[in-house]
Design a protein around this motif. Sequence first.
Motif, PDB file in Angstrom:
ATOM      1  N   GLU A 152       0.844  -1.204   0.000  1.00 13.56           N
ATOM      2  CA  GLU A 152       0.000   0.000   0.000  1.00 13.56           C
ATOM      3  C   GLU A 152       0.878   1.252   0.000  1.00 13.56           C
ATOM      4  OE1 GLU A 152      -3.206  -0.218  -0.322  1.00 13.56           O
ATOM      5  OE2 GLU A 152      -3.674  -2.258   0.286  1.00 13.56           O
TER       6      GLU A 152
ATOM      7  N   GLU B 136     -11.141  -0.115  -2.366  1.00  7.85           N
ATOM      8  CA  GLU B 136     -10.477  -0.585  -3.582  1.00  7.85           C
ATOM      9  C   GLU B 136     -11.468  -0.676  -4.740  1.00  7.85           C
ATOM     10  OE1 GLU B 136      -7.497  -0.312  -3.445  1.00  7.85           O
ATOM     11  OE2 GLU B 136      -6.479  -1.387  -1.846  1.00  7.85           O
TER      12      GLU B 136
ATOM     13  N   HIS C 274      -4.877   2.494   4.028  1.00 12.31           N
ATOM     14  CA  HIS C 274      -4.819   1.029   4.014  1.00 12.31           C
ATOM     15  C   HIS C 274      -3.541   0.544   4.682  1.00 12.31           C
ATOM     16  CE1 HIS C 274      -7.472   1.070   0.117  1.00 12.31           C
ATOM     17  NE2 HIS C 274      -8.088   1.552   1.182  1.00 12.31           N
TER      18      HIS C 274
ATOM     19  N   GLU D 222      -4.729   4.829   0.017  1.00 17.08           N
ATOM     20  CA  GLU D 222      -3.711   3.772   0.089  1.00 17.08           C
ATOM     21  C   GLU D 222      -2.878   3.942   1.357  1.00 17.08           C
ATOM     22  OE1 GLU D 222      -4.565   1.676  -1.854  1.00 17.08           O
ATOM     23  OE2 GLU D 222      -5.089   2.490  -3.814  1.00 17.08           O
TER      24      GLU D 222
HETATM   25 FE   LIG Z   1      -5.101  -0.047  -1.165  1.00 14.75          FE
END
Ligand SMILES: [Fe+2]
Lengths: 330, 253
Positions: A56, A169, A89, A86
């Motif tokens: 990520e 996502e 994440h 991201e």
């Molecule tokens: Fe991601």
Amino acid sequence: MYAQMIKSEATQEDTEKLAAFQARIDAGQKIEPKDWMPEGYRKTLIRQIGQHAHSEIVGQLPEGNWITRAPSLERKANLLAKVQDEAGHGLYLYCAAETLGVSRDELTEMLLDGRMKYSSIFNYPTLTWADMGAVGWLVDGAAIMNQVPLQRTSYGPYARAMVRICKEESFHQRQGYHLLMHMMKGTKEQRRMCQDAMNRMWYPALMMFGPSDKDSVHSEQSMRWKIKMNTNDELRQKFVDETVPQAKYLGLEIPDENLRWNDERGHYDFSEPDWSEFFDVIKGNGPCNVDRIAARQKAWDDGAWVREAMLAHADKKAARRAAGELKNVA
Amino acid sequence: MSSDPHLVEFFLRQGDNALVLGHRLSEWCGMGPALEEDIALTNTALDLIGQSKLWLAHAAEIEGADRSADDLAFLRDAYDFRNVLLLEVPNADYGRTMLREFFFDAFQLPWLKALTDSTDDRVAEVAAKSAKEAAYHLERSAETVIALGDGTDESHAKMMAALDYLWPYVGEMMVDDDVDHAMAEAGVAPLPSAMRPAWDDTVNATFREAQLPRPDTKFAHAGGRNGFRHTEHLGHMLAQMQVLQRSHPGATW
Ligand SMILES: [Fe+2]
Ligand SMILES: [Fe+2]
Ligand SMILES: [Fe+2]
């Protein structure tokens, strides 16, 4: 080698505990941080969640590459928000890994000194604006394919992180697809950018599912532990089957002469990616490996004084507060 | 023609400040000193780019030359930008980035609050939305300046260097010109100089906690708000920011 290590450690563990552990997993129960777990399970999870977290974070770079060149205010905001997702994440996943007894800083050190890997896809460059579409559509798309089953993985914190991540996502994937759709309706140059992105990204995207099942080392035990839910080849096939009609709808050609529908199998036949390239990239010889790690290293080094200062300030503040309280008491 | 050039200029100033700082902050995305900082900085960048869209859309509409907010952002040359110089100088390190943002936030919060009373509904509306965001930005940038000023010897030295570099640029935010007087007379906006006391209070209080001295020089660079003389840095920023729009005329994205 790693599989062997797991086995020899496992034999030393209390066989009854192991059997009970496996029975819980088979019954679909979640393993939580305070529960007993075999060392191999813990290690495999740390490796997998850590690599996912690193992916990520390193994955911010190829898209970050276009933030300052995004062609409209709205696209700029969308891309910023995506790259920020991201980072989020990465944060959830580092937190999930921390519940297994490894700190974010330790994991970061392991990424930087090469002991831990990240997804090979992020070692490919983003060369035109169309790559922002192709990455969203194909790379986030393949990531979803990998991650949706992990929402049911046996380790509770990982499964819960996956639920939040998968939602975002799929938003990224749609956004990428729409970006390409818009460009495909545009100028000749814009269409060329899209096809060029497709040509470069297709095989690296297929590689995201990992080597063919027959060459995959960690699979069996991980499947029993429900750390891995499907085989690499199953997921790759599913990805191809879903992506081919989408590419057609966009008007993009998939760079594979062998791609055709197989009535008997009920699936598309397709060419395997060049696995020697995959192993080269894993070994550090992808087009961007050196630059990606250098960028992470630089961010880490440049940020050191900031992190230290914030800790020092927090300590000073706490000390001053304590001193103030003492004075009040006296 | 109904277009009021002073009013267009006023909207451009608001929009360009948000755009240029938003762009500078966006350069950090993925490179921050810690994930939490990265995420927070990107939030601020997103807020500012959102604000710039609103201001520039109004500027384009009032101008009446059939241009969009995107045209203004991506197809103007440096001398048509109306942001203060403070916001276009490079980020350098995290300390300078946060101190610059703090100087701007300390102006922007009272400014936007005042603009919510504007006689122009468009101004009042954008300001009301933006003021909420600015309050959060100021809280965070002030906290960070305090932490970095107070933190370690090294961080203190870096903040001193950032302060030396940035201080000559802060004055431009609070100098009034013809456009400002026209806006004040029309009740669109207060004079920027009227923000001085609030700005001083915020800066003084934050600097006390950050262990940073307030420089005594009052020298102020100028040339951004009226576009007369930007720094060399803006051209490079625009070369990057505008590359796709410039190299594919007429294409949409
Ligand atoms: Fe991601
Ligand atoms: Fe992911
Ligand atoms: Fe994503």
